[in-house]
Design a protein around this motif. Structure first.
Motif, PDB file in Angstrom:
ATOM      1  N   PHE A 157      -2.136  -2.253  -9.954  1.00 44.58           N
ATOM      2  CA  PHE A 157      -2.580  -2.834  -8.696  1.00 44.58           C
ATOM      3  C   PHE A 157      -1.980  -2.028  -7.552  1.00 44.58           C
ATOM      4  N   VAL A 158      -2.796  -1.820  -6.516  1.00 42.07           N
ATOM      5  CA  VAL A 158      -2.370  -1.081  -5.331  1.00 42.07           C
ATOM      6  C   VAL A 158      -2.862  -1.853  -4.115  1.00 42.07           C
ATOM      7  N   GLU A 159      -2.029  -2.030  -3.103  1.00 44.64           N
ATOM      8  CA  GLU A 159      -2.477  -2.596  -1.836  1.00 44.64           C
ATOM      9  C   GLU A 159      -2.749  -1.446  -0.876  1.00 44.64           C
ATOM     10  N   VAL A 160      -3.917  -1.497  -0.237  1.00 44.29           N
ATOM     11  CA  VAL A 160      -4.324  -0.453   0.690  1.00 44.29           C
ATOM     12  C   VAL A 160      -4.664  -1.128   2.013  1.00 44.29           C
ATOM     13  N   GLY A 161      -3.972  -0.703   3.084  1.00 41.83           N
ATOM     14  CA  GLY A 161      -4.148  -1.335   4.385  1.00 41.83           C
ATOM     15  C   GLY A 161      -4.769  -0.410   5.411  1.00 41.83           C
ATOM     16  N   ALA A 162      -4.936  -0.941   6.608  1.00 36.92           N
ATOM     17  CA  ALA A 162      -5.563  -0.223   7.712  1.00 36.92           C
ATOM     18  C   ALA A 162      -4.964   1.172   7.881  1.00 36.92           C
ATOM     19  N   GLY A 163      -5.845   2.155   7.985  1.00 36.97           N
ATOM     20  CA  GLY A 163      -5.417   3.537   8.163  1.00 36.97           C
ATOM     21  C   GLY A 163      -5.160   4.280   6.868  1.00 36.97           C
ATOM     22  N   GLU A 164      -5.237   3.590   5.734  1.00 38.30           N
ATOM     23  CA  GLU A 164      -4.958   4.228   4.442  1.00 38.30           C
ATOM     24  C   GLU A 164      -6.261   4.567   3.707  1.00 38.30           C
TER      25      GLU A 164
END
Length: 157
Positions: free
Chosen positions: A106-113
């Motif tokens: 699992f990976v969290e990807v946020g704004a700008g990524e």
């Protein structure tokens, strides 16, 4: 230019760079018969493709771009496709399940990524908050060209 415009331009550049190995030498005749297309995402209508999932998309000859609007809690089920996928999270945050180094992670990807999925690598998305996601697929997703949703998206309803 703002940061989001620069990232979108980089995604388009990457889409065409991937196809460089298959590029042909352009002649005056081939350039004259190529079709230049112009799109404005702000003027395109969104289509609802699942609970809390809307998309706007277009394609050229070799690749496509999509903007997904995901409501908090929206889910795009586990799937894979024979297309490279470059995902840029413009705003919000998603949790992604995929295969990294041979293991399900699992990976969290946020704004700008940005996250890049090679062809045929399975992945699944959950919107942790309201999210705008820009995806580039190369080549064009053939399963999207018909009016019928792919099987995995039917499971998101």
């Amino acid at each position: 230019m703002n940061f989001k415009t620069i990232i979108a331009a980089m995604a388009v550049t990457a889409m065409f760079a991937v196809n460089k190995a298959n590029a042909q030498v352009n002649t005056i005749d081939s350039v004259a018969t190529s079709k230049v297309q112009h799109f404005n995402f702000d003027e395109m209508e969104s289509e609802t493709i699942g609970e809390g999932i809307k998309r706007k998309w277009f394609h050229g000859e070799k690749g496509q771009m999509t903007i997904f609007d995901l409501e908090k809690g929206a889910h795009i089920p586990w799937h894979k496709h024979p297309n490279e996928q470059i995902t840029y999270i413009m705003s919000g945050k998603v949790k992604i399940k995929t295969i990294i180094d041979g293991k399900e992670q699992f990976v969290e990807v946020g704004a700008g990524e940005v996250i890049v999925f090679p062809e045929n690598v399975p992945h699944e998305f959950w919107a942790l908050e309201k999210t705008v996601d820009l995806d580039v697929h190369v080549p064009v997703r053939q399963d999207w060209l018909s009016k019928e949703l792919p099987e995995y998206l039917k499971k998101s309803k």
